[in-house]
Design an enzyme around this catalytic site. Structure first.
Site, PDB file in Angstrom:
ATOM      1  N   LYS A  87       0.643  -1.020  -0.426  1.00  0.00           N
ATOM      2  CA  LYS A  87       0.150  -0.060   0.208  1.00  0.00           C
ATOM      3  C   LYS A  87       0.697   1.466  -0.098  1.00  0.00           C
ATOM      4  O   LYS A  87       0.475   2.396  -0.260  1.00  0.00           O
ATOM      5  CB  LYS A  87      -0.813  -0.217   0.846  1.00  0.00           C
TER       6      LYS A  87
ATOM      7  N   GLN B 182      -4.380  -1.509  10.129  1.00  0.00           N
ATOM      8  CA  GLN B 182      -4.546  -2.769   8.831  1.00  0.00           C
ATOM      9  C   GLN B 182      -5.506  -3.692  10.507  1.00  0.00           C
ATOM     10  O   GLN B 182      -5.054  -3.765  11.269  1.00  0.00           O
ATOM     11  CB  GLN B 182      -3.240  -2.859   9.051  1.00  0.00           C
TER      12      GLN B 182
ATOM     13  N   ASP C 288     -11.219   2.898   3.838  1.00  0.00           N
ATOM     14  CA  ASP C 288     -11.471   2.012   3.595  1.00  0.00           C
ATOM     15  C   ASP C 288     -13.385   1.390   4.222  1.00  0.00           C
ATOM     16  O   ASP C 288     -13.493   0.283   3.753  1.00  0.00           O
ATOM     17  CB  ASP C 288     -11.332   0.586   5.317  1.00  0.00           C
TER      18      ASP C 288
END
Ligand code: NAP
Length: 294
Positions: free
Chosen positions: A54, A98, A121
């Site tokens: 990422k 994460q 996200d």
């Protein structure tokens, strides 16, 4: 029938080009450089790889990339303090914490602290609610990718029978909402679904996000269906090697489907590029600029 192989890498490359061009324009016209911040708690090897990719991709498309690693025994208060600091940081437009998080850190506490404007996200109740309300802003990256693949390979999905197997917040629920918004007739299946084979056999669009290798056999696939396999499962390939397979028995399904995503190279290829797209959308909105058409 032999299915068309849906080329996620090619579609992702096109989205990436659009992101690169729009990022350069944002910088040239407004002096804004999108910033993506990642936070990793602990040192799970798979998560470390995801985070590294990422960060690399963010830099490659022209963003600023920031990363914080916290020890696996970091307290919830420490993680929340980090999220609050990133919420307040004007150079950061997207924050990705994460998952999975260690047990002492509650997902909900993190999501309730995260600024929805920077929730790239799309896991916060605010962004999930916008999607449910038909006012989607930041949309979960992998479901958004599935819709892009359908747009490219199917076109209009209105009236089609779409089945999503899996009901996670990250994938299944937003995928079903997006298909519904596109006027498909949507069924959601999960571990308590009865007679999944029959449910699958009705699906013109079969989306599998279960997390079990080759779980959907070829004879569950309706002839002529479009199969989108979200699963990423590492299995033993003998001689000490592993390989990645999806949730659908690919070879058998490809004999009956109209089109199918391979694993890897299908749905998975869309996720990171949509994270970049979301960061760009977030940066644009945070600065009060009109929405981008990317
Ligand atoms: P998850 O949170 O573990 O959800 C799995 C879902 O599958 C659950 O809703 C579960 O039902 C359902 N399920 C489990 N066993 C089942 C069964 N026997 N029959 C029917 N449904 C069953 O997983 P996730 O995060 O959505 O991810 C699913 C898969 O997609 C994983 O392989 C993951 O690695 C992959 N994935 C890939 C990407 C990407 O391409 N970048 C992104 C996200 C996920 P219950 O709710 O009833 O337990």
């Amino acid at each position: 029938m032999t299915a068309i192989i849906i080329d996620g890498k090619a579609v992702a490359a096109k989205v990436r080009e659009r992101v690169v061009a729009a990022t350069a324009k944002l910088k040239a016209e407004h002096g804004i450089v999108p910033g993506l911040a990642t936070v990793l708690v602990g040192n799970d090897p798979a998560s470390e790889i995801y985070i590294r990719n990422k960060g690399k991709t963010a830099k490659a498309v022209g963003f600023n990339s920031f990363h914080d690693s916290l020890p696996g025994d970091a307290s919830e208060a420490t993680v929340l303090a980090k999220v609050k600091a990133l919420n307040a940081d004007k150079s950061v437009h997207g924050i990705l914490v994460q998952m999975p998080l260690p047990r002492q850190v509650r997902d909900d506490a993190v999501l309730d602290t995260l600024d929805p404007a920077k929730d790239v996200d799309a896991l916060t109740p605010y962004n999930a609610g916008l999607l449910l309300s038909g006012r989607a802003h930041l949309v979960s990256c992998t479901p958004a990718g599935v819709m892009m693949l359908l747009k490219e390979y199917v076109g209009d999905v209105a009236g089609m029978e779409a089945l999503v197997i899996g009901r996670s917040l990250l994938f299944g629920k937003p995928a079903a909402q997006l298909l519904l918004a596109a006027n498909a007739t949507v069924t959601m299946a999960h571990s308590r679904t009865r007679d999944l084979k029959e449910v699958c056999r009705r699906a013109d669009i079969l989306v599998a996000a279960i997390g079990k290798p080759n779980f959907v056999p070829g004879d569950w696939v309706k002839p002529g269906a479009v199969v989108l396999d979200v699963g990423i499962n590492r299995i033993d390939a003998g001689e000490g090697r592993t390989k990645v397979v999806g949730d659908v028995a690919y070879d058998d399904a490809a004999r009956v489907a109209r089109a199918i995503t391979p694993v890897p190279g299908g749905v998975g290829a869309m996720t990171i590029v949509n994270l970049m797209r979301n960061t760009l959308i977030a940066a644009t909105a945070i600065h009060g600029l009109p929405p981008l058409d990317i």
